[in-house]
Write a protein that holds these residues in place. Structure first.
Motif, PDB file in Angstrom:
ATOM      1  N   VAL A   1       0.910  -1.086  -0.002  1.00  0.00           N
ATOM      2  CA  VAL A   1       0.221   0.123  -0.003  1.00  0.00           C
ATOM      3  C   VAL A   1       1.069   1.235   0.112  1.00  0.00           C
ATOM      4  N   SER A   2       0.856   2.176  -0.807  1.00  0.00           N
ATOM      5  CA  SER A   2       1.551   3.265  -1.307  1.00  0.00           C
ATOM      6  C   SER A   2       0.793   4.494  -0.811  1.00  0.00           C
ATOM      7  N   GLY A   3       1.402   5.325  -0.159  1.00  0.00           N
ATOM      8  CA  GLY A   3       0.766   6.712  -0.013  1.00  0.00           C
ATOM      9  C   GLY A   3       1.190   7.530  -1.163  1.00  0.00           C
ATOM     10  N   THR A   4       0.079   8.325  -1.788  1.00  0.00           N
ATOM     11  CA  THR A   4       0.289   9.094  -2.741  1.00  0.00           C
ATOM     12  C   THR A   4      -0.268  10.714  -2.522  1.00  0.00           C
ATOM     13  N   ARG A   5       0.668  11.241  -3.080  1.00  0.00           N
ATOM     14  CA  ARG A   5       0.378  12.823  -3.030  1.00  0.00           C
ATOM     15  C   ARG A   5      -0.169  13.293  -4.153  1.00  0.00           C
ATOM     16  N   TYR A   6      -0.541  12.205  -5.206  1.00  0.00           N
ATOM     17  CA  TYR A   6      -1.229  12.900  -6.542  1.00  0.00           C
ATOM     18  C   TYR A   6      -2.574  12.286  -6.595  1.00  0.00           C
TER      19      TYR A   6
END
Length: 242
Positions: free
Chosen positions: A125-130
């Motif tokens: 699970v990746s945190g995304t700023r976009y």
């Protein structure tokens, strides 16, 4: 197994000159995990910081207990990828969180990562700023353009199937992170991007959670001209070899 909750979560926290930030990030992590009823350990991998980061980490070990805070230092700066490999040797959790120690990443998102993981049984699970309500706070226009540009270039060349390739706030299944570490060759800024590209190649599943990224509160940013050049070189290498 997924229905029983995440079990233990190991946080890998590479540090270099983070004595001002470390007590606060550890306090936030401990509070977040305690409030959520999640068993945890925080592995601090300090690369020989001259500012006294290790002394602060030793104090934190005494305060929280050596079962919760593990200082596992190295003699000098040897790169982010090798810091994770070093830290993983001591991790006992079945999930591993990687994040920055400079307060750019708020621990409050970790329970959301775990919920997302359980929901889709994701490997990463990746945190995304976009995506969604994710965003960046405290960056000047130049820094935002570099980050957006790097991400756009990566999307066009590599088509990785994830929206934020250069972010370093992620949750991995332990065995998946180990497998990816064996495959990855990049150092520095490109390392995070290669992890996602390799994950796609190996057929691992990736979920995303929108996060707000806040520029470091204390200390100086470690992104300079050299990092940008090495990022572009790394991107082209990945494009040529994947």
């Amino acid at each position: 197994m997924a229905a029983r909750g995440p079990g233990r979560v190991s946080v890998l926290l590479p540090t270099y000159n983070e004595r001002d930030n470390l007590p606060l990030v550890v306090w936030l992590l401990a509070r977040t995990f305690s409030d959520s009823g999640i068993d945890f350990e925080i592995i601090i991998i300090d690369d020989g910081s001259p500012d006294g980061t290790q002394e602060v980490a030793q104090q934190l070990e005494k305060i929280y207990g050596s079962d919760k805070i593990l200082l596992r230092p190295r003699a000098k700066k040897l790169g982010l990828g090798t810091a994770y490999i070093h830290g993983m040797k001591y991790a006992t959790g079945n999930f591993i969180v990687i994040m920055d120690a400079d307060l750019s990443h708020h621990p409050k998102f970790i329970p959301e990562f775990l919920r997302k993981q359980k929901e889709g049984n994701f490997d990463i699970v990746s945190g995304t700023r976009y995506k969604g309500n994710g965003g960046v706070y405290g960056w000047d226009l130049k820094r935002k353009l570099i980050s957006r540009g790097a991400n756009f270039l990566t999307q066009v060349l590599l088509r990785p199937g994830a929206s934020d390739l250069t972010g370093s706030f992620r949750l991995y299944r332990k065995e998946v992170l180990q497998k990816l570490m064996e495959q990855c060759v990049s150092k520095g800024y490109v390392f995070q991007m290669e992890m996602i590209v390799r994950a796609r190649q190996l057929g691992f599943t990736i979920g995303e959670v929108p996060i707000s990224f806040v520029d470091r509160v204390y200390g100086e940013s470690k992104l300079g001209g050299n990092e940008i050049v090495s990022f572009l070189k790394g991107l082209l290498t990945l494009f040529a070899t994947t």
